[in-house]
Scaffold this motif. Structure first.
Motif, PDB file in Angstrom:
ATOM      1  N   UNK A 189      49.313  18.864 -18.005  1.00 29.91           N
ATOM      2  CA  UNK A 189      50.426  19.780 -18.202  1.00 29.91           C
ATOM      3  C   UNK A 189      49.926  21.027 -18.920  1.00 29.91           C
ATOM      4  N   UNK A 190      50.193  22.165 -18.307  1.00 31.18           N
ATOM      5  CA  UNK A 190      49.828  23.437 -18.892  1.00 31.18           C
ATOM      6  C   UNK A 190      50.854  23.837 -19.950  1.00 31.18           C
ATOM      7  N   UNK A 191      50.436  24.665 -20.889  1.00 32.18           N
ATOM      8  CA  UNK A 191      51.362  25.143 -21.925  1.00 32.18           C
ATOM      9  C   UNK A 191      51.373  26.654 -22.034  1.00 32.18           C
ATOM     10  N   UNK A 192      50.545  27.324 -21.220  1.00 31.06           N
ATOM     11  CA  UNK A 192      50.463  28.775 -21.302  1.00 31.06           C
ATOM     12  C   UNK A 192      50.372  29.364 -19.907  1.00 31.06           C
TER      13      UNK A 192
ATOM     14  N   UNK B  83      51.411  23.955 -30.551  1.00 32.12           N
ATOM     15  CA  UNK B  83      52.721  23.415 -30.926  1.00 32.12           C
ATOM     16  C   UNK B  83      53.432  22.841 -29.704  1.00 32.12           C
ATOM     17  N   UNK B  84      53.279  23.506 -28.572  1.00 27.34           N
ATOM     18  CA  UNK B  84      53.908  23.009 -27.343  1.00 27.34           C
ATOM     19  C   UNK B  84      53.271  21.693 -26.913  1.00 27.34           C
ATOM     20  N   UNK B  85      51.958  21.555 -27.096  1.00 26.49           N
ATOM     21  CA  UNK B  85      51.300  20.279 -26.795  1.00 26.49           C
ATOM     22  C   UNK B  85      51.896  19.149 -27.623  1.00 26.49           C
ATOM     23  N   UNK B  86      52.124  19.415 -28.899  1.00 26.29           N
ATOM     24  CA  UNK B  86      52.705  18.396 -29.772  1.00 26.29           C
ATOM     25  C   UNK B  86      54.123  18.047 -29.333  1.00 26.29           C
ATOM     26  N   UNK B  87      54.889  19.073 -28.966  1.00 28.19           N
ATOM     27  CA  UNK B  87      56.259  18.820 -28.518  1.00 28.19           C
ATOM     28  C   UNK B  87      56.265  18.021 -27.218  1.00 28.19           C
ATOM     29  N   UNK B  88      55.374  18.369 -26.294  1.00 28.01           N
ATOM     30  CA  UNK B  88      55.309  17.670 -25.014  1.00 28.01           C
ATOM     31  C   UNK B  88      54.872  16.224 -25.200  1.00 28.01           C
ATOM     32  N   UNK B  89      53.962  15.991 -26.138  1.00 25.54           N
ATOM     33  CA  UNK B  89      53.546  14.616 -26.389  1.00 25.54           C
ATOM     34  C   UNK B  89      54.735  13.767 -26.835  1.00 25.54           C
ATOM     35  N   UNK B  90      55.528  14.298 -27.756  1.00 24.92           N
ATOM     36  CA  UNK B  90      56.704  13.558 -28.221  1.00 24.92           C
ATOM     37  C   UNK B  90      57.690  13.328 -27.073  1.00 24.92           C
ATOM     38  N   UNK B  91      57.885  14.345 -26.230  1.00 18.65           N
ATOM     39  CA  UNK B  91      58.807  14.218 -25.108  1.00 18.65           C
ATOM     40  C   UNK B  91      58.322  13.160 -24.125  1.00 18.65           C
ATOM     41  N   UNK B  92      57.029  13.174 -23.810  1.00 20.91           N
ATOM     42  CA  UNK B  92      56.469  12.212 -22.861  1.00 20.91           C
ATOM     43  C   UNK B  92      56.587  10.793 -23.406  1.00 20.91           C
ATOM     44  N   UNK B  93      56.277  10.608 -24.669  1.00 16.59           N
ATOM     45  CA  UNK B  93      56.352   9.272 -25.255  1.00 16.59           C
ATOM     46  C   UNK B  93      57.784   8.751 -25.257  1.00 16.59           C
TER      47      UNK B  93
ATOM     48  N   UNK C 215      61.293   4.044 -21.371  1.00 15.53           N
ATOM     49  CA  UNK C 215      62.138   3.292 -20.452  1.00 15.53           C
ATOM     50  C   UNK C 215      61.357   2.225 -19.688  1.00 15.53           C
ATOM     51  N   UNK C 216      60.150   1.899 -20.142  1.00 16.98           N
ATOM     52  CA  UNK C 216      59.383   0.835 -19.491  1.00 16.98           C
ATOM     53  C   UNK C 216      58.124   1.306 -18.813  1.00 16.98           C
ATOM     54  N   UNK C 217      57.815   2.600 -18.886  1.00 11.38           N
ATOM     55  CA  UNK C 217      56.592   3.137 -18.299  1.00 11.38           C
ATOM     56  C   UNK C 217      55.534   3.236 -19.392  1.00 11.38           C
ATOM     57  N   UNK C 218      54.374   2.638 -19.141  1.00  5.83           N
ATOM     58  CA  UNK C 218      53.294   2.695 -20.126  1.00  5.83           C
ATOM     59  C   UNK C 218      52.636   4.065 -20.074  1.00  5.83           C
ATOM     60  N   UNK C 219      52.644   4.782 -21.200  1.00  4.27           N
ATOM     61  CA  UNK C 219      52.188   6.170 -21.236  1.00  4.27           C
ATOM     62  C   UNK C 219      51.163   6.357 -22.340  1.00  4.27           C
ATOM     63  N   UNK C 220      50.108   7.104 -22.046  1.00  7.50           N
ATOM     64  CA  UNK C 220      49.175   7.566 -23.071  1.00  7.50           C
ATOM     65  C   UNK C 220      49.028   9.075 -22.915  1.00  7.50           C
ATOM     66  N   UNK C 221      48.768   9.755 -24.021  1.00  8.22           N
ATOM     67  CA  UNK C 221      48.709  11.214 -24.026  1.00  8.22           C
ATOM     68  C   UNK C 221      47.462  11.671 -24.770  1.00  8.22           C
ATOM     69  N   UNK C 222      46.747  12.628 -24.203  1.00  6.64           N
ATOM     70  CA  UNK C 222      45.647  13.271 -24.898  1.00  6.64           C
ATOM     71  C   UNK C 222      45.796  14.785 -24.778  1.00  6.64           C
TER      72      UNK C 222
ATOM     73  N   UNK D  76      53.227   2.708 -11.800  1.00  7.98           N
ATOM     74  CA  UNK D  76      51.991   3.231 -12.384  1.00  7.98           C
ATOM     75  C   UNK D  76      52.010   3.202 -13.906  1.00  7.98           C
ATOM     76  N   UNK D  77      50.844   3.039 -14.480  1.00 10.38           N
ATOM     77  CA  UNK D  77      50.622   3.446 -15.854  1.00 10.38           C
ATOM     78  C   UNK D  77      50.318   4.940 -15.824  1.00 10.38           C
ATOM     79  N   UNK D  78      50.725   5.659 -16.865  1.00  9.51           N
ATOM     80  CA  UNK D  78      50.626   7.117 -16.849  1.00  9.51           C
ATOM     81  C   UNK D  78      49.719   7.613 -17.964  1.00  9.51           C
ATOM     82  N   UNK D  79      48.766   8.439 -17.590  1.00  2.92           N
ATOM     83  CA  UNK D  79      47.971   9.154 -18.582  1.00  2.92           C
ATOM     84  C   UNK D  79      48.312  10.630 -18.469  1.00  2.92           C
TER      85      UNK D  79
END
Length: 269
Positions: free
Chosen positions: A1-4, A63-73, A78-85, A25-28
């Motif tokens: 996901x782009x932020x700029x 800051x947008x990366x941090x916000x997106x991480x919280x949103x994705x998690x 809802x039952x989808x296994x998610x990891x974020x980097x 799927x598991x999601x990265x």
């Protein structure tokens, strides 16, 4: 996901996570924070604070990366296994780095927005540079399950690649609608859809041939409208195009999907 210069909409992100869950799927998720190299501009510095603007843009991107991480998690709750980097990338290199990142996984989901140039650039880089099947996911994507796919079939190499990729995610007992456009280009022979259906039947799939005509519509609109009318939750098609430096020459169907996405579309190149 782009932020700029902008990130995809929150609805698009939630839709993509939900669609990944429908695929089982598991999601990265990788978010990209941009960095600006120093710009030597002693004269311009008197007119505009380039360095200050660059550092401010970098801070907003982080800051947008941090916000997106919280949103994705949260969306994955809802039952989808998610990891974020997060990766810090020089501005302008995000699509290239994203294509390389995608090669470590089975397929890539690309968030879509017709109004976002950054989103379109990311999609093109993934389709033509990652070597993976790429699914473009519109913001309004909803699917409890993905057990019916449509394949745009013209007997080409990229269509065969798209079929193979799509079959990998079709569950046992799933259905396939084989779509062949009759009046868009000269086909090598008649009955292409039925020929593929016969092959799929021999392999144990439930398939149906659907011949269609454009009727004044673009090929992308015709394929998506027909796939939706047949009840498919995913359209698979070959991605035609090649690059000249960073500009893309796209085939008609690919360009149409990239400007008028109506449903999740798997593109293989």
């Amino acid at each position: 996901m782009n932020t700029y210069p902008e990130a995809a909409s929150d609805d698009a992100i939630r839709g993509a996570i939900s669609f990944a869950g429908a695929l089982g799927c598991k999601v990265h998720v990788t978010t990209f924070a941009v960095q600006f190299p120093p710009v030597p501009s002693p004269i311009g510095g008197y007119l505009i604070n380039v360095e200050g603007l660059s550092r401010a843009a970098e801070a907003r991107s982080r800051a947008e990366c941090e916000r997106l991480q919280a949103l994705v998690e949260t969306a994955g709750g809802s039952g989808v296994e998610v990891s974020v980097t997060r990766q810090d990338v020089v501005v302008g290199q995000v699509p290239t780095i994203a294509a390389a990142e995608g090669r470590y996984f089975d397929l890539s989901l690309v968030l879509w927005s017709a109004e976002s140039f950054a989103t379109q650039e990311m999609a093109q880089a993934m389709i033509f540079g990652s070597g993976l099947p790429v699914i473009l996911v519109p913001p309004n994507a909803t699917a409890g399950t993905v057990d019916h796919i449509a394949i745009a079939w013209d007997e080409s190499r990229v269509a065969a690649r798209a079929l193979r990729d799509a079959l990998q995610i079709l569950p046992t007992g799933g259905r396939i609608s084989v779509l062949t456009v009759q009046d868009e280009k000269t086909l090598r022979r008649t009955g292409l859809a039925q020929t593929l259906v016969s092959s799929l039947d021999l392999r144990g799939y439930e398939a149906k041939a659907v011949d269609l005509t454009l009727d004044g519509r673009s090929i992308a609109a015709s394929l998506q409208d027909t796939a939706l009318a047949e009840g498919a939750q995913l359209l698979a098609m070959g991605g035609f195009g090649h690059s000249r430096i960073r500009d893309f020459i796209l085939g008609g169907a690919t360009k149409g999907v990239l400007t008028d996405l109506r449903m999740p579309v798997l593109l293989a190149h």
